[in-house]
Scaffold this motif. Structure first.
Motif, mmCIF file in Angstrom:
data_model
loop_
_atom_site.group_PDB
_atom_site.id
_atom_site.type_symbol
_atom_site.label_atom_id
_atom_site.label_comp_id
_atom_site.label_asym_id
_atom_site.label_seq_id
_atom_site.Cartn_x
_atom_site.Cartn_y
_atom_site.Cartn_z
ATOM 1 N N ASP A 34 3.973 11.695 26.063
ATOM 2 C CA ASP A 34 2.599 11.370 26.462
ATOM 3 C C ASP A 34 1.738 11.048 25.243
ATOM 4 O OD1 ASP A 34 3.274 11.747 29.073
ATOM 5 O OD2 ASP A 34 2.230 13.663 29.322
ATOM 6 N N SER A 35 1.913 11.834 24.166
ATOM 7 C CA SER A 35 1.143 11.615 22.936
ATOM 8 C C SER A 35 1.472 10.259 22.320
ATOM 9 C CB SER A 35 1.432 12.738 21.935
ATOM 10 O OG SER A 35 0.711 12.551 20.735
ATOM 11 N N VAL A 36 2.763 9.927 22.279
ATOM 12 C CA VAL A 36 3.195 8.635 21.713
ATOM 13 C C VAL A 36 2.658 7.475 22.550
ATOM 14 C CG1 VAL A 36 5.196 7.168 21.237
ATOM 15 C CG2 VAL A 36 5.249 9.582 20.593
ATOM 16 N N HIS A 40 -1.053 7.957 19.790
ATOM 17 C CA HIS A 40 -1.339 8.903 18.721
ATOM 18 C C HIS A 40 -0.186 8.996 17.724
ATOM 19 C CE1 HIS A 40 -4.742 10.112 21.073
ATOM 20 N NE2 HIS A 40 -4.023 10.684 22.020
ATOM 21 N N ASP A 41 -0.523 9.114 16.427
ATOM 22 C CA ASP A 41 0.474 9.551 15.448
ATOM 23 C C ASP A 41 0.825 10.988 15.816
ATOM 24 O OD1 ASP A 41 0.460 7.196 13.860
ATOM 25 O OD2 ASP A 41 -1.403 7.859 12.916
ATOM 26 N N THR A 42 2.133 11.304 15.861
ATOM 27 C CA THR A 42 2.551 12.587 16.419
ATOM 28 C C THR A 42 3.640 13.236 15.573
ATOM 29 O OG1 THR A 42 2.100 11.713 18.642
ATOM 30 C CG2 THR A 42 3.411 13.730 18.512
ATOM 31 N N LEU A 172 3.563 -1.670 5.555
ATOM 32 C CA LEU A 172 3.817 -2.248 6.884
ATOM 33 C C LEU A 172 2.549 -2.336 7.730
ATOM 34 C CD1 LEU A 172 7.191 -0.460 7.760
ATOM 35 C CD2 LEU A 172 6.878 -2.871 7.176
ATOM 36 N N GLY A 173 1.424 -1.977 7.132
ATOM 37 C CA GLY A 173 0.160 -2.095 7.858
ATOM 38 C C GLY A 173 -0.190 -0.883 8.704
ATOM 39 N N ARG A 174 0.330 0.285 8.343
ATOM 40 C CA ARG A 174 0.032 1.554 9.003
ATOM 41 C C ARG A 174 0.379 1.542 10.503
ATOM 42 N NH1 ARG A 174 -2.674 5.310 6.349
ATOM 43 N NH2 ARG A 174 -3.501 6.203 8.282
ATOM 44 N N PRO A 175 1.643 1.306 10.854
ATOM 45 C CA PRO A 175 2.036 1.371 12.267
ATOM 46 C C PRO A 175 1.985 2.814 12.775
ATOM 47 C CG PRO A 175 3.974 1.181 10.879
ATOM 48 C CD PRO A 175 2.791 1.014 9.969
ATOM 49 N N GLN A 176 2.043 2.974 14.096
ATOM 50 C CA GLN A 176 2.060 4.305 14.704
ATOM 51 C C GLN A 176 3.324 5.050 14.280
ATOM 52 O OE1 GLN A 176 1.823 4.254 18.990
ATOM 53 N NE2 GLN A 176 2.119 6.460 19.181
ATOM 54 N N VAL A 177 3.192 6.380 14.104
ATOM 55 C CA VAL A 177 4.288 7.195 13.581
ATOM 56 C C VAL A 177 4.610 8.340 14.538
ATOM 57 C CG1 VAL A 177 4.939 8.835 11.753
ATOM 58 C CG2 VAL A 177 3.855 6.669 11.151
ATOM 59 N N LEU A 178 5.905 8.595 14.731
ATOM 60 C CA LEU A 178 6.392 9.808 15.379
ATOM 61 C C LEU A 178 7.330 10.498 14.399
ATOM 62 C CD1 LEU A 178 6.994 11.777 17.718
ATOM 63 C CD2 LEU A 178 8.728 10.155 18.522
ATOM 64 N N ALA A 179 6.976 11.704 13.963
ATOM 65 C CA ALA A 179 7.813 12.482 13.046
ATOM 66 C C ALA A 179 8.465 13.613 13.832
ATOM 67 C CB ALA A 179 6.974 13.035 11.898
ATOM 68 N N LEU A 180 9.757 13.837 13.593
ATOM 69 C CA LEU A 180 10.526 14.826 14.352
ATOM 70 C C LEU A 180 11.174 15.838 13.418
ATOM 71 C CD1 LEU A 180 12.444 12.267 16.611
ATOM 72 C CD2 LEU A 180 10.505 13.668 17.341
ATOM 73 N N ALA A 202 -1.353 14.320 15.478
ATOM 74 C CA ALA A 202 -1.224 15.334 16.532
ATOM 75 C C ALA A 202 0.075 16.113 16.331
ATOM 76 C CB ALA A 202 -1.224 14.659 17.903
ATOM 77 N N VAL A 203 0.032 17.418 16.570
ATOM 78 C CA VAL A 203 1.214 18.266 16.419
ATOM 79 C C VAL A 203 1.587 18.855 17.776
ATOM 80 C CG1 VAL A 203 2.203 20.309 15.312
ATOM 81 C CG2 VAL A 203 0.632 18.847 14.034
ATOM 82 N N VAL A 204 2.813 18.604 18.194
ATOM 83 C CA VAL A 204 3.348 19.225 19.410
ATOM 84 C C VAL A 204 4.434 20.196 18.963
ATOM 85 C CG1 VAL A 204 4.520 18.864 21.614
ATOM 86 C CG2 VAL A 204 2.880 17.156 20.781
#
Length: 555
Positions: A34-36, A40-42, A172-180, A202-204
């Motif tokens: 949902d966050s992605v 949101h950067d997550t 790369l122009g600051r694309p959206q990020v998902l870190a795991l 955002a932190v899940v």
């Protein structure tokens, strides 16, 4: 967090059932997805086996554009890419050093023609100018950073190659990020946000508790007793398992002893030839070998859900490393045993590992002076890491990356979107080098404290899960004790906190230096620690009366 629209929720449900063969998402997965999808950067902190990969695979089907997955392990990306293709979930490509030239060119052409939904690459490949230029011309919807704890200098598995990811995202122009990641203390979360330039990320965090893992520590008094305990554990525990050793020599000795005892066993460490590592891994993964004896080179990205036990022959460097490695058991949700064999002399081995070389003020000054010379000889303002290497042969490649990052953070160097460097207008002062180097001196002290906490865990009479939950600041509402670990099942009569006992520093003469730190070529790990301070535990009468003091800064 903005909830998905009704049409989008219907799309998610349809995709889950028809494409992924899943009836419903777990709560943690739902929150991340949902966050992605809300843009949101997550940062997703989810335990091993909780389905992190679905958190980018499903959005990749819904987002318009390319999903780039940055992973430190070539074997993992190969496995993921093949599974996605075979299941018809997505068109996936991988770009790494294991490809033939023909396969690499085909993959690059596929990216250029927008033929792929997902592209897997290593952090080293991500930052190469040619590959960055290719990605810039693609419509990137999401950049996924797997094993994100490797970004943090305070994490237990810091890798210098990950320092470059923040600069690559800017290019790369600051694309959206998902870190795991499976684990992250508050310090590591803060550092991940800083290194990626995403302070509002955002932190899940779904919590670390996995009730199917049963933790225990067996105290041994000598190496022979340790060997006997391992043999007994292997023979008394059903199913497949992993035995972790801190050095190559210890792994080889244990492998030989188990093999001589007639056990079905394989071995894995970074000093084996690449072909042997692949062959031995396949023997274990296919079930042809029941037990894998390995160093920490084995494990990250290994998906063997039916692993029923993990045994540690020595204490790891800290509780983060121990949780990550022991957490490779029981990924299928069924009960699994996680056993640490504690021999008091083993802590000297980790103390030896702590005597690492961190950047000193004189090295930072040498790198800056080399940069000055490179600019003068190039007759242009910009220079690259490659321009400096011939002038700094006494500094390793990983150390050079760290020094350049420190000089950039100290505003003595600037970095462009082409990822080359230039000198800042500020003239450096001697005190600046000392101040920058002090960060790593502080980190060394935190590493020492992290080892003390690991030893404290081994000697503690508290519920093992309570110790881990409090270390990671995981409140776990209503949790008092797991009722499954050794201390819950057999409370010690009296127990003195190990945090009151000082650790003596080892010398090189005491330690076998045949140390294995290899994972994949070009990704040298440097073990570090995230450490909330833990108050000394009092004398206690029984485990039922124990309540571990909370770590500083935790809920």
């Amino acid at each position: 967090m903005k909830a998905p629209s009704a049409p989008q929720s219907k799309q998610i449900t349809t995709l889950l059932r028809k494409v992924f063969g899943i009836e419903a998402l777990r709560d943690g997965q739902r929150n991340v997805i949902d966050s992605v999808l809300a843009g949101h950067d997550t940062l997703a902190v989810m335990p091993t086996g909780s389905g992190k990969s679905l958190c980018y695979q499903l959005p990749a089907r819904l987002l318009q554009g390319l999903t780039v997955v940055v992973s430190p392990l070539i074997s993992l990306m190969k496995d993921q890419a093949e599974k996605l293709e075979e299941a018809g979930i997505a068109s996936a490509a991988q770009i790494n050093s294991s490809l033939s030239r023909a396969d690499e060119l085909a993959a690059l052409e596929g990216i250029e023609s927008a033929a792929h939904d997902i592209v897997f690459c290593t952090p080293e490949r991500l930052i190469t100018p040619d590959f960055l230029a290719l990605l810039k011309d693609s419509d990137i919807a999401l950049v996924v950073i797997d094993e994100a704890h490797c970004i943090s200098q305070w994490g237990h598995d810091f890798r210098p190659a990950y320092l470059e990811i923040g600069a690559a995202l800017e290019a790369l122009g600051r694309p959206q990020v998902l870190a795991l990641t499976a684990t992250a203390t508050d310090d590591v979360i803060k550092d991940i946000r800083t290194q990626l330039g995403r302070p509002r990320m955002a932190v899940v965090n779904t919590g670390i508790y996995r009730p199917n893992l049963h933790y225990r520590v067996k105290q041994v008094t000598n190496p022979s007793e340790k060997t006997a305990q391992v043999l007994e554990l292997v023979r008394s525990t059903e199913g497949v398992g992993i035995i972790y050793a801190a050095t190559v020599k210890a792994a080889e000795e244990m492998h030989a002893q188990l093999k001589d005892a007639g056990e079905s066993v394989a071995i894995y460490h970074g000093k084996l030839r690449a072909g042997e590592r692949v062959e031995n891994q396949n023997l274990f993964m296919s079930g042809e070998r029941r037990v894998m004896v390995a160093t920490n080179a084995f494990g990250m990205g290994i998906d063997k859900p039916d692993t029923r036990f993990v045994i540690h022959l020595q204490v790891p460097a800290n509780l983060e490393a121990y949780y990550q490695e022991s957490g490779r058991a029981g990924r299928d949700g069924h009960d699994a045993e996680c056993t640490l064999l504690y021999y008091h002399a083993d802590k000297r081995l980790q103390q030896f590992f702590l005597v690492k070389h961190y950047p000193q003020a004189e090295e930072l000054r040498a790198v800056y002076e080399a940069a000055r010379q490179a600019v003068a000889s190039n007759e242009r303002a910009a220079f690259t890491e490659a321009d400096l290497k011939p002038r700094l042969e006494h500094i390793s490649a990983s150390q050079l990356k760290i020094c350049l990052k420190m000089l950039k953070d100290g505003k003595l160097l600037k970095r462009s979107r082409k990822l080359d460097y230039s000198l800042a207008k500020t003239e450096p002062k001697a005190a600046q080098y000392e101040e920058m180097a002090r960060v790593y001196a502080d980190k060394h002290e935190r590493d020492r404290e992290g080892l003390e906490q690991m030893v404290g865990y081994a000697q503690s009479g508290y519920c093992r899960w309570k110790l881990l939950l409090d270390y990671f600041g995981d409140a776990a509402p209503g949790f008092e004790q797991c009722c499954k670990c050794d201390n819950c099942l057999s409370p010690p009569a009296i127990q003195l906190s190990s945090f009151d006992q000082p650790i003596e520093l080892a010398t090189a003469a005491d330690i076998d230096t045949d140390i294995d730190t290899a994972t994949e070529p070009g990704v040298p790990p440097i073990a570090t620690t995230a450490l909330p301070e833990l108050a000394p535990a009092p004398l206690v009468a029984a485990a039922s009366a124990m309540a571990l003091p909370r770590t500083a800064g935790t809920a």
